[in-house]
Design a protein around this motif. Sequence first.
Motif, short mmCIF file in Angstrom:
data_model
loop_
_atom_site.label_atom_id
_atom_site.label_comp_id
_atom_site.label_asym_id
_atom_site.label_seq_id
_atom_site.Cartn_x
_atom_site.Cartn_y
_atom_site.Cartn_z
N THR A 125 -2.20 -2.54 -8.73
CA THR A 125 -3.33 -3.36 -8.29
C THR A 125 -3.81 -3.00 -6.89
O THR A 125 -4.75 -3.60 -6.38
CB THR A 125 -2.94 -4.85 -8.30
OG1 THR A 125 -1.85 -5.06 -7.38
CG2 THR A 125 -2.51 -5.29 -9.69
N SER A 126 -3.20 -2.01 -6.25
CA SER A 126 -3.56 -1.66 -4.88
C SER A 126 -4.84 -0.82 -4.84
O SER A 126 -5.14 -0.07 -5.76
CB SER A 126 -2.41 -0.87 -4.24
OG SER A 126 -2.82 -0.28 -3.03
N GLN A 127 -5.57 -0.93 -3.72
CA GLN A 127 -6.74 -0.11 -3.50
C GLN A 127 -6.36 1.36 -3.43
O GLN A 127 -7.14 2.25 -3.81
CB GLN A 127 -7.45 -0.53 -2.21
CG GLN A 127 -8.69 0.28 -1.88
CD GLN A 127 -9.78 0.15 -2.93
OE1 GLN A 127 -9.91 -0.92 -3.54
NE2 GLN A 127 -10.54 1.21 -3.16
N THR B 2 -6.93 7.24 -8.42
CA THR B 2 -7.48 7.41 -9.77
C THR B 2 -8.88 8.02 -9.70
O THR B 2 -9.22 8.92 -10.48
CB THR B 2 -7.52 6.06 -10.51
OG1 THR B 2 -6.19 5.54 -10.58
CG2 THR B 2 -8.08 6.23 -11.91
N VAL B 3 -9.70 7.54 -8.77
CA VAL B 3 -11.05 8.08 -8.60
C VAL B 3 -10.99 9.56 -8.25
O VAL B 3 -11.82 10.36 -8.71
CB VAL B 3 -11.81 7.29 -7.51
CG1 VAL B 3 -13.09 8.01 -7.11
CG2 VAL B 3 -12.12 5.88 -8.00
N ARG B 4 -10.00 9.95 -7.47
CA ARG B 4 -9.85 11.35 -7.07
C ARG B 4 -9.27 12.21 -8.19
O ARG B 4 -9.10 13.41 -8.02
CB ARG B 4 -8.94 11.45 -5.85
CG ARG B 4 -9.55 10.91 -4.57
CD ARG B 4 -8.49 10.80 -3.48
NE ARG B 4 -9.05 10.35 -2.22
CZ ARG B 4 -9.43 11.14 -1.23
NH1 ARG B 4 -9.31 12.45 -1.37
NH2 ARG B 4 -9.93 10.65 -0.12
N ASP C 24 0.83 -1.20 0.00
CA ASP C 24 0.00 0.00 0.00
C ASP C 24 0.87 1.26 0.00
O ASP C 24 0.58 2.23 -0.69
CB ASP C 24 -0.91 0.02 1.22
CG ASP C 24 -2.08 -0.95 1.11
OD1 ASP C 24 -2.41 -1.35 -0.03
OD2 ASP C 24 -2.65 -1.30 2.15
N ILE C 25 1.91 1.23 0.81
CA ILE C 25 2.82 2.38 0.87
C ILE C 25 3.43 2.64 -0.50
O ILE C 25 3.44 3.77 -1.00
CB ILE C 25 3.93 2.12 1.91
CG1 ILE C 25 3.32 2.05 3.32
CG2 ILE C 25 5.00 3.20 1.83
CD1 ILE C 25 4.30 1.54 4.36
N LEU C 26 3.92 1.59 -1.12
CA LEU C 26 4.58 1.74 -2.42
C LEU C 26 3.60 2.16 -3.50
O LEU C 26 3.98 2.84 -4.46
CB LEU C 26 5.28 0.43 -2.79
CG LEU C 26 6.44 0.05 -1.87
CD1 LEU C 26 6.89 -1.38 -2.14
CD2 LEU C 26 7.61 1.01 -2.05
#
Length: 370
Positions: free
Chosen positions: A147-149, A155-157, A28-30
């Motif tokens: 592939t991370s949330q 992207t949504v933002r 997630d961090i990366l």
Amino acid sequence: MTTNASPSASSASPPFSGSCLTLTTPADILAAVPYLVGFHPSDSLVIIGLDRGQAKMVVRWGLPLPPDALAPLPPLLDREGVTQVVIIGYGAGDVVTPVVDEARLLAAKAEVHVGEALRAHEGRYWSYVCDLPACCPAEGTPYDPSTSQIAAEATVRGLVALPDREALERTVAPVTGPVRMAMRRATADAIAELRSRLAAAGADLDAFARHYVAEGLARVRSALTTHAEGGRLRDEEAARLGLDLAITRVRDEAWTLMRDSHASLWKDLTRRLEPRFIPPAASLLAMAAWRAGNSVQATIALERALTIDPAYSMANLLMHAVQNLLSPAIMRDRMPTPAELDAAMGRAHAGWLLPLVNLLDEEDPTVPLE
């Protein structure tokens, strides 16, 4: 606050500011880092500062680091109220490990907890704070940031992570082709007009300077209004404004009136003006970008200005600020008003035109037309 530079760093606000980043895994961090710095980093040191799970600042340095590059880090952590940091080094171990160790030491001295410290290289990561083979094998752990949330949320933002820093540099690269040719013609016409007016002024250059500076101040305000309303300067307007900004009082009018939304105007001029007229516009772009939290663009704009004129004072002042991780608030809260500038500088006189007149006789390096 997001910071970026190569080899030093600068200040801004993270794109996730105001919301909590749930960074539960190294992956997630990366995945978050490219959206925090604006591009997918390589040969970099990135430090994320958090407080109660919220990103407070992000800093990036290009590797290898020059001596004492991390010295401004402890004051920055204190100023931003950071209680925890995540440290990520991108690149080979012999380059990354020493700087990660130094960053961990500085964080410890500042009494800031190091939540994670990672090295990422060629699609794998290693942790410096975990030595359990079950979760952190010696050969590294594969990861795919796409592939991370976190990437999906970014992207949504509407956030974008460009492939690399060079891609960001191209966003302020000189225009080419027909647009460049049109700007060259417009600049030549603006120079010819100014020379004609200077010749007609004869010995009364002080009176001409007062009139010309007043026109330049009006053109600055008109250009800001045009862009605020979604417009764009015509070639002849852009060329005249490029000449105007060579006069310190006119440039400082734009600096004094600075708003975050003005970045679009200065970015457009940085791309369109002929090279010798770029340093003022690029410096104004840097100031607007820095204020708005886009320190990557600020640094790139300053590099453009200083490549053309290494002695340009405004660019050097701002570069010193971003390299030393200073907050843009130190300038935002101290800018004079136009009236205060008038009181401090007095009436315009012929000497004010000298920097502009000197530029009229210079030749620009060739900029590709296609």
